[in-house]
Design a protein around this motif. Structure first.
Motif, PDB file in Angstrom:
ATOM      1  N   ALA A 150       0.825  -1.211   0.000  1.00 39.79           N
ATOM      2  CA  ALA A 150       0.000   0.000   0.000  1.00 39.79           C
ATOM      3  C   ALA A 150       0.861   1.265   0.000  1.00 39.79           C
ATOM      4  O   ALA A 150       0.552   2.239  -0.701  1.00 39.79           O
ATOM      5  CB  ALA A 150      -0.934  -0.001   1.214  1.00 39.79           C
ATOM      6  N   VAL A 151       1.949   1.249   0.758  1.00 38.70           N
ATOM      7  CA  VAL A 151       2.856   2.406   0.788  1.00 38.70           C
ATOM      8  C   VAL A 151       3.439   2.647  -0.608  1.00 38.70           C
ATOM      9  O   VAL A 151       3.501   3.790  -1.081  1.00 38.70           O
ATOM     10  CB  VAL A 151       3.972   2.200   1.838  1.00 38.70           C
ATOM     11  N   LEU A 152       3.848   1.582  -1.276  1.00 34.48           N
ATOM     12  CA  LEU A 152       4.401   1.722  -2.632  1.00 34.48           C
ATOM     13  C   LEU A 152       3.332   2.205  -3.615  1.00 34.48           C
ATOM     14  O   LEU A 152       3.623   3.014  -4.497  1.00 34.48           O
ATOM     15  CB  LEU A 152       5.018   0.403  -3.089  1.00 34.48           C
ATOM     16  N   HIS A 153       2.108   1.740  -3.445  1.00 35.82           N
ATOM     17  CA  HIS A 153       1.018   2.221  -4.302  1.00 35.82           C
ATOM     18  C   HIS A 153       0.786   3.715  -4.102  1.00 35.82           C
ATOM     19  O   HIS A 153       0.556   4.450  -5.075  1.00 35.82           O
ATOM     20  CB  HIS A 153      -0.277   1.440  -4.026  1.00 35.82           C
ATOM     21  N   GLU A 154       0.834   4.160  -2.861  1.00 31.05           N
ATOM     22  CA  GLU A 154       0.647   5.591  -2.595  1.00 31.05           C
ATOM     23  C   GLU A 154       1.777   6.419  -3.220  1.00 31.05           C
ATOM     24  O   GLU A 154       1.534   7.501  -3.757  1.00 31.05           O
ATOM     25  CB  GLU A 154       0.533   5.862  -1.097  1.00 31.05           C
ATOM     26  N   LYS A 155       2.994   5.910  -3.162  1.00 36.43           N
ATOM     27  CA  LYS A 155       4.109   6.606  -3.813  1.00 36.43           C
ATOM     28  C   LYS A 155       3.893   6.650  -5.327  1.00 36.43           C
ATOM     29  O   LYS A 155       4.159   7.676  -5.971  1.00 36.43           O
ATOM     30  CB  LYS A 155       5.432   5.919  -3.486  1.00 36.43           C
TER      31      LYS A 155
END
Length: 170
Positions: A86-91
Motif C-alpha cells: 500500500a505504501v508503494l502504491h501511494e508513492k
C-alpha cells in the motif's frame, strides 16, 4: 524481445499475474532486458528477493519510477505484505500527472485490495479507474475496469451470502 502477452498475463478472475512461457522469461532475462522488465520477470519467476534487491537499487535512477513502484508493490503483495504494498502504491499515485496515469495506479490498487479479500473496496478502486480512463479518452480501459468492478462486486456478494446486496456497506 517477444511481446509480453506471450510471456505472462493477468488472470481476469484473480487479478494475479500468471507466467505463460517460463523458458521465454528466462531467455529474456539472459538477453538485453530493460531494467524494470528485468525486475518484473524476476518476480514472475518467483525470485522475489533478487527482484526486490534490484528494484530498490534501481528506484532512485529509473525514469519509469511509477511502473517500478507498481512492480515492487506486487512483489510485496504476493508475500502478503499488504502495508508495504500500500505504501508503494501511494508513492506511485503521487507520480501520476494525468487522469490516465492515476487510473493505471488505481487499477493496481484495486488488484491489491481484491487480493486482500477486500472485494467491495477493490470494486470502488476499479470504478474510480474506469471513470478516470473515461475522462482520459480510453474507453477500452474504462470498460475493462468496469468489468473488474462487476467481478469484484459479484465475489463480494457471494461472500456475503444470498439475499444481501453487494452494494451494502461492509
Amino acid at each position: 524481445m517477444e511481446d509480453t502477452a506471450s510471456l505472462w498475463r493477468t488472470d481476469p478472475t484473480t487479478f494475479r499475474d500468471v507466467v505463460i512461457n517460463r523458458q521465454a522469461l528466462e531467455a529474456a532475462l539472459a538477453g538485453d532486458c530493460p531494467p524494470v522488465e528485468r525486475v518484473r520477470y524476476l518476480a514472475l519467476l518467483g525470485r522475489d528477493a533478487q527482484a526486490l534487491g534490484e528494484g530498490f537499487k534501481l528506484l532512485p535512477h529509473t525514469p519509469d519510477r511509477r511502473e517500478l513502484l507498481l512492480v515492487l508493490a506486487q512483489i510485496n503483495q504476493r508475500q502478503y505484505r499488504w502495508h508495504d504494498a500500500a505504501v508503494l502504491h501511494e508513492k506511485a499515485l503521487r507520480t501520476a500527472r494525468t487522469p490516465g496515469d492515476e487510473a493505471y495506479v488505481r487499477h493496481h490498487i484495486g488488484r491489491r485490495l481484491f487480493d486482500e479479500a477486500r472485494f467491495r473496496a477493490a470494486a470502488d478502486e476499479f470504478q474510480w479507474a474506469a471513470d478516470l480512463y473515461r475522462v482520459a479518452g480510453q474507453p477500452e480501459l474504462a470498460e475493462d475496469n468496469r468489468q473488474a468492478m462487476r467481478h469484484a462486486l459479484q465475489v463480494h456478494a457471494a461472500e456475503r451470502g444470498p439475499g444481501r446486496s453487494a452494494f451494502e456497506l461492509s
